[in-house]
Design a protein around this motif. Structure first.
Motif, PDB file in Angstrom:
ATOM      1  N   VAL A  24      23.209  33.774  32.867  1.00  0.00           N
ATOM      2  CA  VAL A  24      24.503  34.784  33.628  1.00  0.00           C
ATOM      3  C   VAL A  24      23.841  35.659  34.155  1.00  0.00           C
ATOM      4  O   VAL A  24      23.258  36.533  34.213  1.00  0.00           O
ATOM      5  N   LEU A  25      25.206  35.365  35.513  1.00  0.00           N
ATOM      6  CA  LEU A  25      23.905  37.253  36.734  1.00  0.00           C
ATOM      7  C   LEU A  25      25.851  37.696  37.023  1.00  0.00           C
ATOM      8  O   LEU A  25      26.639  36.135  37.693  1.00  0.00           O
ATOM      9  N   HIS A  26      25.810  38.858  37.810  1.00  0.00           N
ATOM     10  CA  HIS A  26      26.153  39.249  39.209  1.00  0.00           C
ATOM     11  C   HIS A  26      26.275  38.733  40.459  1.00  0.00           C
ATOM     12  O   HIS A  26      25.117  38.729  40.774  1.00  0.00           O
ATOM     13  N   LEU A  27      27.622  38.156  41.249  1.00  0.00           N
ATOM     14  CA  LEU A  27      27.137  37.338  42.408  1.00  0.00           C
ATOM     15  C   LEU A  27      27.818  38.359  43.253  1.00  0.00           C
ATOM     16  O   LEU A  27      28.887  38.813  43.220  1.00  0.00           O
ATOM     17  N   ASP A  28      27.721  39.035  44.441  1.00  0.00           N
ATOM     18  CA  ASP A  28      28.523  39.857  45.134  1.00  0.00           C
ATOM     19  C   ASP A  28      28.753  38.833  46.336  1.00  0.00           C
ATOM     20  O   ASP A  28      27.245  38.749  47.118  1.00  0.00           O
ATOM     21  N   VAL A  29      29.570  38.559  46.706  1.00  0.00           N
ATOM     22  CA  VAL A  29      29.867  37.507  47.794  1.00  0.00           C
ATOM     23  C   VAL A  29      30.337  38.121  49.063  1.00  0.00           C
ATOM     24  O   VAL A  29      31.898  38.588  48.887  1.00  0.00           O
ATOM     25  N   GLY A  30      30.390  38.154  49.966  1.00  0.00           N
ATOM     26  CA  GLY A  30      30.629  38.653  50.910  1.00  0.00           C
ATOM     27  C   GLY A  30      31.363  37.853  52.405  1.00  0.00           C
ATOM     28  O   GLY A  30      31.944  37.891  52.635  1.00  0.00           O
ATOM     29  N   ARG A  31      30.493  36.774  53.382  1.00  0.00           N
ATOM     30  CA  ARG A  31      30.400  35.786  53.838  1.00  0.00           C
ATOM     31  C   ARG A  31      31.654  34.753  54.218  1.00  0.00           C
ATOM     32  O   ARG A  31      31.993  34.272  52.586  1.00  0.00           O
ATOM     33  N   ASN A  32      32.506  34.595  55.126  1.00  0.00           N
ATOM     34  CA  ASN A  32      33.582  34.347  54.317  1.00  0.00           C
ATOM     35  C   ASN A  32      33.853  32.911  54.963  1.00  0.00           C
ATOM     36  O   ASN A  32      34.838  32.300  53.831  1.00  0.00           O
ATOM     37  N   LYS A  33      32.869  31.866  54.765  1.00  0.00           N
ATOM     38  CA  LYS A  33      32.261  30.719  54.357  1.00  0.00           C
ATOM     39  C   LYS A  33      31.839  30.362  52.614  1.00  0.00           C
ATOM     40  O   LYS A  33      32.774  29.889  51.890  1.00  0.00           O
ATOM     41  N   SER A  34      31.722  31.512  52.254  1.00  0.00           N
ATOM     42  CA  SER A  34      31.403  31.931  50.812  1.00  0.00           C
ATOM     43  C   SER A  34      32.418  32.085  49.832  1.00  0.00           C
ATOM     44  O   SER A  34      32.793  31.879  49.147  1.00  0.00           O
ATOM     45  N   VAL A  35      33.032  32.844  50.508  1.00  0.00           N
ATOM     46  CA  VAL A  35      34.493  33.680  50.480  1.00  0.00           C
ATOM     47  C   VAL A  35      35.372  32.249  49.626  1.00  0.00           C
ATOM     48  O   VAL A  35      35.986  31.810  49.028  1.00  0.00           O
ATOM     49  N   GLN A  36      34.919  30.976  50.865  1.00  0.00           N
ATOM     50  CA  GLN A  36      36.705  30.380  51.081  1.00  0.00           C
ATOM     51  C   GLN A  36      35.745  29.135  49.342  1.00  0.00           C
ATOM     52  O   GLN A  36      36.291  28.444  49.397  1.00  0.00           O
ATOM     53  N   ALA A  37      34.363  29.244  49.705  1.00  0.00           N
ATOM     54  CA  ALA A  37      33.477  28.287  48.956  1.00  0.00           C
ATOM     55  C   ALA A  37      34.288  28.032  47.222  1.00  0.00           C
ATOM     56  O   ALA A  37      34.658  27.793  46.423  1.00  0.00           O
ATOM     57  N   LEU A  38      34.450  29.767  47.189  1.00  0.00           N
ATOM     58  CA  LEU A  38      34.876  30.475  46.036  1.00  0.00           C
ATOM     59  C   LEU A  38      36.248  30.065  45.360  1.00  0.00           C
ATOM     60  O   LEU A  38      36.198  29.356  44.660  1.00  0.00           O
ATOM     61  N   GLU A  39      37.026  29.951  46.866  1.00  0.00           N
ATOM     62  CA  GLU A  39      38.259  29.955  46.444  1.00  0.00           C
ATOM     63  C   GLU A  39      38.648  28.581  46.025  1.00  0.00           C
ATOM     64  O   GLU A  39      39.627  28.162  45.191  1.00  0.00           O
ATOM     65  N   ARG A  40      37.961  27.209  46.913  1.00  0.00           N
ATOM     66  CA  ARG A  40      37.857  25.926  46.806  1.00  0.00           C
ATOM     67  C   ARG A  40      37.334  25.914  45.080  1.00  0.00           C
ATOM     68  O   ARG A  40      38.211  24.706  44.841  1.00  0.00           O
ATOM     69  N   ALA A  41      36.425  26.318  44.470  1.00  0.00           N
ATOM     70  CA  ALA A  41      36.334  26.133  42.825  1.00  0.00           C
ATOM     71  C   ALA A  41      36.761  26.562  41.987  1.00  0.00           C
ATOM     72  O   ALA A  41      36.897  26.304  40.981  1.00  0.00           O
ATOM     73  N   MET A  42      37.553  28.036  42.239  1.00  0.00           N
ATOM     74  CA  MET A  42      38.340  28.455  41.402  1.00  0.00           C
ATOM     75  C   MET A  42      39.829  27.266  40.927  1.00  0.00           C
ATOM     76  O   MET A  42      40.219  27.377  40.545  1.00  0.00           O
ATOM     77  N   VAL A  43      40.056  26.898  42.527  1.00  0.00           N
ATOM     78  CA  VAL A  43      41.795  25.433  42.237  1.00  0.00           C
ATOM     79  C   VAL A  43      40.869  24.647  41.344  1.00  0.00           C
ATOM     80  O   VAL A  43      41.818  24.178  40.712  1.00  0.00           O
ATOM     81  N   ASP A  44      39.706  23.946  41.574  1.00  0.00           N
ATOM     82  CA  ASP A  44      39.321  23.629  41.210  1.00  0.00           C
ATOM     83  C   ASP A  44      38.534  22.993  39.463  1.00  0.00           C
ATOM     84  O   ASP A  44      39.040  23.919  38.791  1.00  0.00           O
ATOM     85  N   ARG A  45      37.610  22.730  38.919  1.00  0.00           N
ATOM     86  CA  ARG A  45      37.157  22.407  37.734  1.00  0.00           C
ATOM     87  C   ARG A  45      35.890  24.279  37.489  1.00  0.00           C
ATOM     88  O   ARG A  45      35.774  23.885  36.406  1.00  0.00           O
ATOM     89  N   HIS A  46      36.457  25.011  38.163  1.00  0.00           N
ATOM     90  CA  HIS A  46      35.364  26.377  38.049  1.00  0.00           C
ATOM     91  C   HIS A  46      34.600  26.146  38.870  1.00  0.00           C
ATOM     92  O   HIS A  46      33.178  27.046  38.178  1.00  0.00           O
ATOM     93  N   GLU A  47      34.071  24.966  39.110  1.00  0.00           N
ATOM     94  CA  GLU A  47      32.127  24.824  39.158  1.00  0.00           C
ATOM     95  C   GLU A  47      32.090  25.045  40.896  1.00  0.00           C
ATOM     96  O   GLU A  47      32.467  24.358  41.303  1.00  0.00           O
ATOM     97  N   ILE A  48      31.211  25.080  41.116  1.00  0.00           N
ATOM     98  CA  ILE A  48      29.518  25.768  42.269  1.00  0.00           C
ATOM     99  C   ILE A  48      28.586  25.141  42.471  1.00  0.00           C
ATOM    100  O   ILE A  48      27.926  25.179  41.782  1.00  0.00           O
ATOM    101  N   PHE A  49      28.400  24.948  43.371  1.00  0.00           N
ATOM    102  CA  PHE A  49      26.748  24.303  43.571  1.00  0.00           C
ATOM    103  C   PHE A  49      26.275  25.324  44.336  1.00  0.00           C
ATOM    104  O   PHE A  49      26.093  26.290  45.660  1.00  0.00           O
ATOM    105  N   LEU A  50      25.199  26.296  43.783  1.00  0.00           N
ATOM    106  CA  LEU A  50      25.033  27.591  44.162  1.00  0.00           C
ATOM    107  C   LEU A  50      22.883  27.217  44.916  1.00  0.00           C
ATOM    108  O   LEU A  50      22.048  25.876  43.549  1.00  0.00           O
ATOM    109  N   SER A  51      22.836  27.271  45.940  1.00  0.00           N
ATOM    110  CA  SER A  51      21.988  26.856  46.330  1.00  0.00           C
ATOM    111  C   SER A  51      21.230  27.999  47.138  1.00  0.00           C
ATOM    112  O   SER A  51      21.402  28.913  48.066  1.00  0.00           O
ATOM    113  N   THR A  52      20.029  27.915  47.431  1.00  0.00           N
ATOM    114  CA  THR A  52      19.110  29.307  47.887  1.00  0.00           C
ATOM    115  C   THR A  52      18.953  28.712  49.144  1.00  0.00           C
ATOM    116  O   THR A  52      18.432  27.699  49.597  1.00  0.00           O
TER     117      THR A  52
END
Length: 777
Positions: A24-52
């Motif tokens: 469990v950790l905090h992330l700071d997100v600032g890139r446009n595509k990343s922000v859009q991905a987050l918003e999409r996740a919040m609409v769906d099941r609050h799940e997102i795929f994190l890859s480095t």
């Protein structure tokens, strides 16, 4: 690993960061595509795929620039920050692998294959887990960067895969190594990888520790000091602090520039500063050089005060501060007058000679005030070491400039008034003769380039006004006295003492004792009684002490409520000061046979001495008592021989020396006495005793006698005359050759005395013995 279900999820590429399942950790997100991905996740099941992403520097990564294996995470919280960045709290759920990218313009959406994991550990995995925990504990002990509380929480984990993930998250691994652990699906393989990493990290930490210890041991003291100094410099630079050596050197350089030194001296100062700059602060010579430079910049080289060339103002100051002392005042005003006309005059070398308490030191201070110059007093009493005048060479430990240079530094100008107090008290021993060193200081032809052993550069003393004080000029070496202008300050007359007491001493003591004129009044006749019966001195020091005693007694009366106002009269003075200490007027009350009054000159001024002669039947012994010096004894012998040679002319039995023991005594036997001027007094007392003719009570005498009866000149006539006046004598027999000294005697004394110049003892007897003087003379 049997469950291989797939799921479509928005992708959040991570830069320099990797999330394991269960983390469990905090992330700071600032890139446009990343922000859009987050918003999409919040609409769906609050799940997102994190890859480095493989390269941190790439701002918009492509498909091939992102690792395929990542973590499916749940977005638990999302917060928009004022700067537009979004802070999210994510929780890793399980591993996943990207099967394909579903192209989206606003964000990445990926088709993820979920990778399941067993929870129960096999026996082999349990053994591996114990090994991993032991190795992790040892690592924590070596590293000291991970707390024991972390180890306690890790040791409670029972799932083998989760244990491997959590330990990997706490290790200082590169992203590629962390990714390798994430991509190791097999649990036992992952634990083995963690064991390998821990073992390697432990070895690296052990080597670091050994290297650290080796470096610490090999580091020399100077290296350590250098390191610390460099740190200090850095700290001082950050703080803007200029107290370090660099700041000090800069400060000294500025002072050298401002000091306005002669060119040769400035060159030497700059050269020494360059040496100091290169020298380590720990060097013993470093402080020696710094002290030398500081002395050079602190001594005045050109700073000069402007003389207040106003004769009337100076005369007023001298008159306000001192009563009488006309000769000294006249000399100072002459100097001022010449200075006003020429603007260039070397400082005079004055020597104020006289008994204690006549105001020599305070007069020097007044001279400085009248000229508007700085005043420095330098006491020479007991100085025996030449280095005190010339300074020590810098090769000696604790070397310092001499007292002349120290006085110049104290004055801060090149033309002060320097008082060399008690110059007759200088002594000499094996360390050298300071009076010889003073020759260069006091010689106007030499002191423009005075050499101090410490400074090593010529220093100009020609503009200094030197004033010396001495009680006994006979104790000053002749070469030194030759450089001085002697001004004799003899004792004060009774009239002068009364004026000084009224105008200076009493007001000063009244003020110092917290009194006022209205509370304490001392009448003139009371002051006169104090001068006559409670003090016997040339100066006024004891008189001032008596004034202080009167003020103390008066203060006690007023404070205790005994009196509101104290008036001191001639009758009440004894209540304050006790019975009189001296008998006023030592003149005999009647003419005496065998007793003559002589006049003496002492370091405390003039005094009167009664010389007594007694005859007794005997064998012709000549007995001398009264603690007489050799010169006085010789004067007695000369008088005795003269009387024997002239016995018939003097109507004395020629065989007196065979029939009588002759005893000559000078009272106050405890006080040593010496000098030639008692010759005629002894002869007169002897002749009076042998002839039975009395000596006149009002006559005092002084003069040296020869075997032929000639009267030779003496010194200190002024002081002797004043003591005769004080003692109540009216006639003074003196050598004819001393007539020139009569003009030095104050008018108030001269008008009350009759001076009788004589050249031969016959004239003395004519004037001194009763019945011999020509009354019509």
């Amino acid at each position: 690993m049997s469950d291989h279900t797939q799921r479509k999820l928005p992708l959040l590429p991570l830069r320099g960061l990797l999330v394991y399942p269960t983390m469990v950790l905090h992330l700071d997100v600032g890139r446009n595509k990343s922000v859009q991905a987050l918003e999409r996740a919040m609409v769906d099941r609050h799940e997102i795929f994190l890859s480095t992403q493989k390269e941190i520097s790439i701002d918009e990564p492509e498909e091939e620039e992102i690792f395929a294996v990542g973590t499916i995470a749940k977005v638990n919280q999302m917060l928009k920050l004022p700067n537009g960045t979004i802070r999210v709290l994510v929780e890793g759920l399980q591993r996943g692998k990207i099967r394909s990218f579903i192209d989206k313009e606003d964000y990445f959406e990926v088709d993820v294959e979920l990778i399941a994991e067993r929870q129960e550990a096999t026996l082999e995995e349990q053994a591996l887990m114990r090994n991993v925990l032991r190795q992790f504990e040892q690592y924590i002990h070596l590293s000291k960067k991970i707390s024991q509380e972390t180890f306690a929480s890790v040791s409670d984990i029972v799932e083998p895969g989760r244990l491997a993930d959590i330990i990997a998250s706490h290790l200082p691994l590169k992203i590629i190594q962390k990714q390798e652990v994430l991509e190791t699906i097999a649990v036992n393989g992952r634990l083995m990888k963690i064991l390998e990493i821990l073992s390697n990290e432990k070895e690296v930490l052990g080597l670091e520790k050994k290297i650290g210890q080796r470096v610490k041991k090999s580091m020399e003291k100077t290296q350590k000091e250098y390191y610390l100094r460099e740190q200090m410099k850095a700290i001082q630079k950050e703080l803007g602090d200029k107290e370090g050596k660099e700041g000090e050197i800069e400060n000294l350089r500025e002072k050298i520039a401002e000091a306005n030194m002669p060119e040769s001296v400035e060159e030497k100062a700059v050269k020494e500063l360059a040496r100091y700059e290169k020298m380590p602060a720990s060097s013993a010579e470093s402080s020696v050089i710094r002290n030398y430079i500081e002395w050079l910049v602190q001594i005045p080289w050109h700073k000069e005060t402007e003389d207040l060339l106003d004769i009337h103002r100076s005369e007023k100051i001298l008159d306000d501060d001192h009563y009488g002392l006309e000769k000294v005042k006249e000399r100072v005003l002459e100097y001022l007058a010449v200075q006003q006309l020429t603007k260039e005059l070397k400082g005079p070398i004055l020597c104020l000679a006289g008994p204690p308490g006549v105001g020599k030191t305070s007069l020097a201070r007044s001279i400085a005030r009248s000229l508007g110059r700085k005043f420095v007093r330098m006491s020479l009493g007991g100085v025996r070491d030449e280095a005190e005048i010339r300074g020590h060479r810098r090769t000696y430990v604790g070397a310092m400039p001499g007292r002349i240079i120290q006085s110049m530094k104290k004055a801060g100008t090149i033309n002060p008034v320097i008082l060399l107090d008690e110059i007759d008290k200088m002594a000499s021993d094996f360390r050298g003769d300071p009076s010889a060193a003073m020759l260069e200081v006091l010689d106007p032809e030499q002191n423009n380039s005075f050499s101090d052993h410490y400074i090593e550069e010529p220093y100009d003393l020609s503009k200094v006004m030197f004033i010396m004080t001495a009680n006994n000029i006979g104790a000053i070496p002749l070469p030194l006295m030759d450089r001085m202008e002697i001004i004799n300050i003899s004792g004060y007359t009774e009239v002068e003492k009364l004026n000084i007491a009224q105008e200076y001493l009493l007001p000063k003591q009244v003020k110092e004792h917290g009194l006022t004129k209205s509370k304490l009044q001392v009448r003139e006749e009371a002051l006169l009684k104090v001068i006559r019966y409670y003090t016997r001195e040339a100066g006024v020091r004891n008189l001032e002490r008596q004034m202080a005693t009167i003020c103390r007694k008066a203060a006690k009366m007023i404070v205790s409520g005994e009196r509101k106002r104290v008036v001191v009269s001639e009758k009440t003075i004894e209540n304050l000061l006790g019975k009189p200490k001296f008998r006023y007027g030592k003149a005999e009350l009647e003419d005496q046979v065998g007793a003559a009054t002589g006049l003496a000159y002492t370091t405390a001024g003039g005094d009167t001495l009664t010389i007594e002669v007694s005859l007794a039947t005997g064998k012709g012994k000549l007995i001398l008592t009264g603690k007489l010096g050799d010169v006085m004894k010789e004067s007695a012998q000369a008088a005795f021989t003269y009387i024997r040679s002239k016995s018939e002319e003097l109507s004395i039995d020629p065989g007196f020396h065979e029939k009588n023991d002759i005893h000559i005594h000078v009272p106050e036997g405890a006080v040593p006495k010496d000098g030639p001027s008692a010759g005629i007094t002894m002869a007169t007392a002897l002749i009076s005793a042998l002839t039975g003719r009395a000596v006149r009570k009002e006559v005092g005498m002084t003069g040296e006698i020869t075997l032929r009866g000639r009267v030779l000149p003496i010194g200190g006539l002024k002081e002797k005359s004043m003591s005769a006046h004080r003692a109540g004598l009216t006639h003074i027999i003196m050598p004819k050759d001393n007539i020139k000294d009569l003009e030095d005697i104050p008018e108030s004394v001269r008008k009350d005395l009759t001076f009788i110049p004589v050249a031969h003892l016959d004239e003395v007897l004519q004037e001194a013995l009763v019945g011999n003087r020509n009354e019509n003379k």
